[in-house]
Write a protein that holds these residues in place. Structure first.
Motif, PDB file in Angstrom:
ATOM      1  N   GLY B  80      51.348  91.991  14.929  1.00 55.24           N
ATOM      2  CA  GLY B  80      50.027  91.858  15.569  1.00 55.24           C
ATOM      3  C   GLY B  80      50.893  90.376  15.786  1.00 55.24           C
ATOM      4  N   PHE B  81      51.548  89.569  15.191  1.00 54.22           N
ATOM      5  CA  PHE B  81      51.830  88.001  15.323  1.00 54.22           C
ATOM      6  C   PHE B  81      53.633  88.453  16.002  1.00 54.22           C
ATOM      7  N   ALA B  82      54.226  89.350  15.839  1.00 53.16           N
ATOM      8  CA  ALA B  82      55.408  89.893  16.500  1.00 53.16           C
ATOM      9  C   ALA B  82      55.112  89.785  18.020  1.00 53.16           C
ATOM     10  N   ALA B  83      54.086  90.460  19.081  1.00 54.39           N
ATOM     11  CA  ALA B  83      54.250  91.486  19.501  1.00 54.39           C
ATOM     12  C   ALA B  83      53.060  90.088  19.616  1.00 54.39           C
ATOM     13  N   ALA B  84      52.431  89.582  19.495  1.00 57.75           N
ATOM     14  CA  ALA B  84      51.433  88.317  20.361  1.00 57.75           C
ATOM     15  C   ALA B  84      52.653  87.521  20.498  1.00 57.75           C
ATOM     16  N   TRP B  85      53.792  87.013  19.355  1.00 58.69           N
ATOM     17  CA  TRP B  85      54.305  85.756  20.034  1.00 58.69           C
ATOM     18  C   TRP B  85      55.641  86.406  21.929  1.00 58.69           C
ATOM     19  N   LEU B  86      55.829  87.491  20.551  1.00 58.78           N
ATOM     20  CA  LEU B  86      56.556  87.946  22.306  1.00 58.78           C
ATOM     21  C   LEU B  86      55.747  87.717  23.363  1.00 58.78           C
ATOM     22  N   ILE B  87      54.872  88.789  23.466  1.00 57.79           N
ATOM     23  CA  ILE B  87      54.007  88.484  24.925  1.00 57.79           C
ATOM     24  C   ILE B  87      53.608  87.085  25.611  1.00 57.79           C
ATOM     25  N   ALA B  88      51.929  86.478  24.815  1.00 54.64           N
ATOM     26  CA  ALA B  88      51.944  84.946  24.641  1.00 54.64           C
ATOM     27  C   ALA B  88      53.678  83.971  25.100  1.00 54.64           C
ATOM     28  N   ARG B  89      54.627  84.122  24.589  1.00 54.39           N
ATOM     29  CA  ARG B  89      55.722  82.907  24.394  1.00 54.39           C
ATOM     30  C   ARG B  89      56.258  83.077  25.603  1.00 54.39           C
ATOM     31  N   PHE B  90      57.449  84.591  25.751  1.00 56.09           N
ATOM     32  CA  PHE B  90      58.540  84.689  26.374  1.00 56.09           C
ATOM     33  C   PHE B  90      58.161  85.358  28.026  1.00 56.09           C
ATOM     34  N   ASP B  91      58.464  85.221  28.994  1.00 60.16           N
ATOM     35  CA  ASP B  91      58.503  85.962  29.970  1.00 60.16           C
ATOM     36  C   ASP B  91      59.954  87.713  30.484  1.00 60.16           C
ATOM     37  N   PHE B  92      59.619  88.404  30.094  1.00 55.69           N
ATOM     38  CA  PHE B  92      60.741  89.821  29.964  1.00 55.69           C
ATOM     39  C   PHE B  92      59.965  90.895  31.069  1.00 55.69           C
ATOM     40  N   ARG B  93      61.150  91.279  31.132  1.00 57.12           N
ATOM     41  CA  ARG B  93      60.958  92.574  32.511  1.00 57.12           C
ATOM     42  C   ARG B  93      60.141  93.899  31.446  1.00 57.12           C
ATOM     43  N   GLY B  94      58.829  93.993  31.988  1.00 63.55           N
ATOM     44  CA  GLY B  94      58.339  95.379  31.371  1.00 63.55           C
ATOM     45  C   GLY B  94      57.060  94.444  30.307  1.00 63.55           C
ATOM     46  N   LYS B  95      56.835  93.657  30.519  1.00 61.12           N
ATOM     47  CA  LYS B  95      55.774  92.855  29.380  1.00 61.12           C
ATOM     48  C   LYS B  95      54.221  93.933  29.516  1.00 61.12           C
ATOM     49  N   SER B  96      53.922  93.898  31.140  1.00 60.09           N
ATOM     50  CA  SER B  96      52.313  94.289  31.120  1.00 60.09           C
ATOM     51  C   SER B  96      52.662  95.815  30.708  1.00 60.09           C
ATOM     52  N   LEU B  97      53.757  96.342  30.545  1.00 63.49           N
ATOM     53  CA  LEU B  97      54.293  97.886  29.904  1.00 63.49           C
ATOM     54  C   LEU B  97      53.856  97.919  28.290  1.00 63.49           C
ATOM     55  N   LEU B  98      54.409  96.763  27.516  1.00 65.42           N
ATOM     56  CA  LEU B  98      54.214  96.479  26.413  1.00 65.42           C
ATOM     57  C   LEU B  98      52.834  96.353  26.022  1.00 65.42           C
ATOM     58  N   THR B  99      52.075  95.258  27.299  1.00 70.69           N
ATOM     59  CA  THR B  99      50.829  95.103  26.519  1.00 70.69           C
ATOM     60  C   THR B  99      49.819  96.541  26.862  1.00 70.69           C
ATOM     61  N   THR B 100      49.843  96.949  27.539  1.00 73.06           N
ATOM     62  CA  THR B 100      49.497  98.485  28.435  1.00 73.06           C
ATOM     63  C   THR B 100      49.603  99.928  26.512  1.00 73.06           C
ATOM     64  N   LEU B 101      51.220  99.861  26.466  1.00 71.25           N
ATOM     65  CA  LEU B 101      52.018 100.095  24.670  1.00 71.25           C
ATOM     66  C   LEU B 101      51.041 100.176  23.973  1.00 71.25           C
ATOM     67  N   ILE B 102      50.012  99.271  23.448  1.00 72.19           N
ATOM     68  CA  ILE B 102      49.805  98.273  22.800  1.00 72.19           C
ATOM     69  C   ILE B 102      48.110  98.987  22.446  1.00 72.19           C
ATOM     70  N   ASP B 103      47.688  99.473  23.881  1.00 72.02           N
ATOM     71  CA  ASP B 103      46.318  99.560  23.671  1.00 72.02           C
ATOM     72  C   ASP B 103      46.578 101.387  24.032  1.00 72.02           C
ATOM     73  N   LEU B 104      47.695 101.703  23.770  1.00 74.12           N
ATOM     74  CA  LEU B 104      47.596 103.090  23.453  1.00 74.12           C
ATOM     75  C   LEU B 104      46.542 103.876  22.259  1.00 74.12           C
ATOM     76  N   PRO B 105      46.839 103.341  21.304  1.00 77.35           N
ATOM     77  CA  PRO B 105      46.026 104.503  20.034  1.00 77.35           C
ATOM     78  C   PRO B 105      44.633 103.943  20.665  1.00 77.35           C
ATOM     79  N   PHE B 106      43.922 103.344  21.467  1.00 77.32           N
ATOM     80  CA  PHE B 106      42.331 103.191  21.496  1.00 77.32           C
ATOM     81  C   PHE B 106      42.863 104.638  22.393  1.00 77.32           C
TER      82      PHE B 106
END
Lengths: 357, 318
Positions: B80-106
């Protein structure tokens, strides 16, 4: 400690934030980085702080290479626009933070920390707020605490990113004066970023005017205001009237020598550098008065010349002498004007308009 | 008291009807099932109830459930911290894809998630032969159950931390570093205290889900009594054996857990609101939607009462 920035360039994707910037800031000087938003001033400040890395170029502190030194080791005090106080810590703990995170060997004792923090808090005249939390303070108080926190680690360089940007006018003015005073006591190099020209001119020893990633002019507040080096500086610092020399034939009397066909030369004149006269004279432009409005100590007169509107500022005395009314035809004469062709200045002229000013 | 005449309101009978409808739904779908669990569990008195819980298989199922939660939560916090850190603190290609992937288990049905692990680690799976050759058991053993639970609970903590850390920005962290704090000091003294209530909220939700998970764990567990049975699986087995008291006794433990979760969650929510108000933090106004959108497969017994119970406990968890 002096700061030197050498040939710094920085891109964000295709956007050039900084294009080959060089700048020197000696110890004891308070420098303003002034420019519109997106001109790269904050990026430059963050590169000096080590929070952003430059693509090219060097940062030197006191002549020593610091380009790759981590922020933590640069000993810079950084003040953020939105204060960035630690919201879950009391004011006291906020200021003490820099002392508490020191390695054990360098860390002062609890009593020393207490003494130093209280000293800093009384320096910013907020020692009575030590136990409060940031949310219980006003904007101006928060920014003073942020300053005290930055000063606690005895930084060699103080960097302020739009420090007064989020405050209202009254508080801003007060804090400006206070920052100037504080800086003079500390004897360190300070750099502050602002987009407010009044703030830069009032507080700084030197002003660095930036636009689109490069430096337009570096100079004392008086220099950048009264002798702007580019049309941009003219426009950004205060009001200016622009006369198209080709269009305004009679005004060409003034800049006749510089009139070149292929690239239009523009004459820049500050509103207070134009005098209005009742009588026609050589080199004067005819104009009709549109509107007269007294603003504080000045009287602003809007005049129209060949379909274009210009602004003239007169002293109240001069206005009383002239007793202008809308619709009247008058004559304009410049006191001080600079002619630019593209970005280049081709002439700068001052005229003695004699008495009656 | 003067009577206030409201213009934009329904007439009295309609208001009564709507209220009754809402309360009726609440009673039938939440109150009644919960009541049933406890009535059935204590049908033969306290002795048999306590006895059913003292069974070695029941104790082992409880132990395994706790063990899995204990193993899964730290990993979830880390992720959770690793993902949140990555998404909240950095801009990178595929960020929205990662955010979507995190929701996959839902979005993925838990049973499908379980099958996924069987396809990878099972006997006929991709890594099956290699695992067998090295005598490593993942499917029908603890590691598989931990993996399946990890998968199901992955988004909970990350989803709490991401909006929180995004809203708080990185100014405070940068300030800490400029004051000389090391990465660890920054995290421990600035980042963590700022997100602690959000983190706790995420942990509570992830824990409830980890302990209550049925579908995914059921697929990879193999239902070996006393070995790979968790509490929800234990409930099902006992019920299919017509051991009503045992099944409902175990279910009551899960229901209690749900109630405790509910209280803890309310407390943390209240604290977060208080903190937000006090510190003037700009938190996102809405909580992250946590509705498990995936269709829940009926347990193999196809028993409706059990299904209702399970759904209830899930509902309260969420």
């Amino acid at each position: 400690m002096s700061i030197e920035v050498k040939n710094i360039s920085k891109r964000f994707g295709n956007f050039v934030a900084l294009d080959n910037i060089s700048l020197e800031i000696p110890t004891g000087e308070l420098v303003a980085l002034l420019g519109p938003s997106g001109c790269g001033k904050t990026t430059l400040l963050r590169i000096i702080a080590g929070m952003e890395s430059a693509d090219e170029g060097q940062v030197l502190f006191h002549g020593e290479e610091a380009t790759h030194v981590h922020t933590r080791e640069r000993q810079v005090g950084f003040v953020f626009q939105h204060y960035a106080l630690f919201r879950h810590m009391s004011v006291f703990e906020n200021v003490a933070f820099g002392l508490r995170v020191k390695p054990r060997a360098e860390r002062p004792s609890e009593a020393e920390i207490r003494e130093r923090v209280m000293k800093l808090l009384s320096l910013v005249q907020l020692d009575w707020l030590a136990e409060r939390y940031p949310s219980q303070l006003s904007g101006g108080q928060r920014q003073r605490i942020a300053l005290a926190r930055a000063l606690a680690v005895e930084p060699k360089v103080l960097l302020l990113d739009e420090p007064f940007g989020a405050l209202d006018t009254q508080v801003r003015k007060e804090l400006r004066r206070w920052l100037r005073h504080l800086h003079d006591e500390m004897h360190i190099a300070s750099v502050f970023v602002t987009h407010d020209q009044e703030e830069a001119l009032e507080v700084a020893d030197r002003v660095v005017v930036m636009n689109k990633g490069h430096i337009e002019q570096i100079g004392t507040p008086d220099e950048v205001y009264s002798a702007p080096a580019s049309p941009f500086v003219y426009r950004f610092l205060g009001n200016v009237n622009v006369f198209h020399s080709r269009q305004h034939g009679q005004w060409a009397e003034v800049d006749r020598a510089t009139h070149v066909e292929k690239d239009e030369a523009l004459a820049f004149v500050r509103p207070h550098d134009i005098d209005i006269q009742r009588e026609s004279s050589a080199g004067a432009l005819s104009a009709s008065v549109l509107h007269v409005q007294a603003i504080g100590p000045l009287v602003r007169v809007e005049v129209e010349h060949q379909g274009e509107v210009f602004e003239v500022e007169l002293t109240r005395e001069r206005h009383t002498q002239l007793a202008l009314a809308a619709g009247e035809t008058v004559w304009l004469r410049p006191r001080n004007l600079r002619v630019f062709q593209g970005e280049e200045m081709v002439s700068s002229q001052t005229f003695d308009l004699g008495a009656g000013i | 008291m003067s009577k206030v005449h409201r213009v934009n309101t329904e007439s009295r009978p309609i208001r009564w009807l709507l209220t009754a409808l809402a309360l009726g739904f609440l009673f039938f779908f939440l109150g009644l099932p919960l009541l049933t669990v406890f009535i059935e569990a204590f049908k033969q008195g306290f002795g048999p109830y306590w006895g059913a819980l003292q069974e070695p298989d029941a104790l082992s199922a409880l132990g395994l459930t706790l063990l899995i939660a204990l193993l899964v939560l730290p990993l979830n916090i880390l992720f959770g911290f690793a993902a949140a850190w990555l998404i909240a603190r950095f801009d990178f290609r595929g960020k929205s894809l990662l955010t979507t992937l995190i929701d996959l288990p839902f979005a993925v049905s838990p049973v499908v998630a379980g099958l996924l692990f069987i396809l990878i680690f099972g006997r006929q799976g991709w890594l099956g032969p290699w695992l067998q050759a090295h005598d490593i058991k993942i499917i029908f053993a603890l590691p598989g159950m931990v993996l399946a639970t990890m998968f199901i609970t992955l988004p909970y903590i990350a989803r709490e931390l991401i909006p929180l850390m995004q809203a708080q920005g990185k100014d405070e962290e940068e300030a800490a570093v400029s004051l000389g704090a090391s990465g660890f000091q920054m995290f421990w003294r600035v980042t963590l205290p700022n997100v602690k209530w959000g983190l706790l909220y995420g942990i509570i939700l992830a824990n409830a889900r980890a302990m209550g998970e049925f579908g995914a764990v059921s697929v990879v567990s193999g239902h070996i009594r006393g070995e790979t049975n968790t509490l929800p699986l234990h409930v099902e087995i006992l019920y299919n054996e017509y051991n009503t008291v045992g099944a409902f006794a175990a279910a009551s433990v899960l229901a209690l857990l749900a109630l405790v979760t509910l209280v803890a969650k309310s407390f943390v929510e209240w604290r977060m609101q208080k903190e937000t108000a006090m510190l003037g933090a700009e938190l996102p106004a809405e909580r992250v939607p946590l509705a498990a959108g995936a269709p829940q497969p009926a347990p193999r017994g196809g028993n409706e009462k059990l299904e209702a119970t399970r759904r209830f406990s899930e509902r309260t968890e969420q």
